[in-house]
Design an enzyme around this catalytic site. Structure first.
Site, mmCIF file in Angstrom:
data_model
loop_
_atom_site.group_PDB
_atom_site.id
_atom_site.type_symbol
_atom_site.label_atom_id
_atom_site.label_comp_id
_atom_site.label_asym_id
_atom_site.label_seq_id
_atom_site.Cartn_x
_atom_site.Cartn_y
_atom_site.Cartn_z
ATOM 1 N N GLY A 155 0.798 -1.218 0.000
ATOM 2 C CA GLY A 155 0.000 0.000 0.000
ATOM 3 C C GLY A 155 0.833 1.270 0.000
ATOM 4 O O GLY A 155 0.307 2.362 -0.127
ATOM 5 N N HIS A 156 2.154 1.120 0.127
ATOM 6 C CA HIS A 156 3.028 2.314 0.230
ATOM 7 C C HIS A 156 4.227 2.152 -0.684
ATOM 8 O O HIS A 156 5.322 1.854 -0.210
ATOM 9 C CB HIS A 156 3.488 2.480 1.670
ATOM 10 N N PHE A 157 4.149 2.281 -1.896
ATOM 11 C CA PHE A 157 3.017 2.585 -2.777
ATOM 12 C C PHE A 157 3.004 1.529 -3.869
ATOM 13 O O PHE A 157 4.079 1.105 -4.290
ATOM 14 C CB PHE A 157 3.179 3.978 -3.401
ATOM 15 N N LEU A 199 8.089 2.421 -1.094
ATOM 16 C CA LEU A 199 8.962 3.278 -0.293
ATOM 17 C C LEU A 199 8.808 2.910 1.170
ATOM 18 O O LEU A 199 7.711 2.602 1.633
ATOM 19 C CB LEU A 199 8.586 4.753 -0.446
#
Length: 156
Positions: free
Chosen positions: A37-39, A44
């Protein structure tokens, strides 16, 4: 590094309780659910986990300086700056130094570098509490062994 368990520090490289400084390493995993989810498509290391990594490095420093007599708990983050991205697979070198300790609190300054380049830094404040129970102390002793905490620094 086990992101899902908040085990951010892989290895203590150096701990100098006289100079009140520590150096640690943390290998960012290539894959983690955090990166889903990041990203998506551009993973990251989240800034809050960079701060947590600096806090844990500082925590190991405080445990050494305090001879494992009190548990440091993050209380405040001041002037945290993310100066560049940290990517999966990168090795973070984290340094922390004690700025002040007294009246049940401590303040550190910490930095993260990757390949010698500064990626994040912050001033962190900790409250210092007695270990809440034997299970917590035992858990911290086990993690200390895993990360190579130099036990001679806390031995009489």
């Amino acid at each position: 590094m086990q992101l899902e368990y908040f085990h951010m520090i892989d290895r203590i490289v150096g701990l100098n309780v006289d100079e009140k400084k520590i150096a640690v390493e943390a290998q960012v995993p290539m894959e983690s659910t955090v990166f889903e989810g990041h990203f998506p498509g551009y993973p990251l290391m989240p800034g809050v986990l960079l701060i947590e990594s600096m806090a844990q490095a500082s925590g190991w420093l405080l445990l050494g300086v305090l001879k494992f007599e009190r548990m440091p708990i993050l209380a405040a983050v001041k002037e945290a700056k993310v100066r560049g991205s940290v990517l999966p697979g990168e090795l973070m070198s984290i340094e922390a130094g004690l700025v002040h300790e007294g009246s049940g609190y401590a303040m550190t300054e910490a930095k993260i570098r990757v390949g010698g380049k500064l990626r994040a830094n912050s001033t962190l404040t900790f409250t210092l509490i007695p270990f809440p129970n034997a299970d917590m102390r035992s858990h911290m002793d086990a993690i200390a062994k895993r990360v190579g905490f130099p036990q001679q620094t806390v031995s009489p």
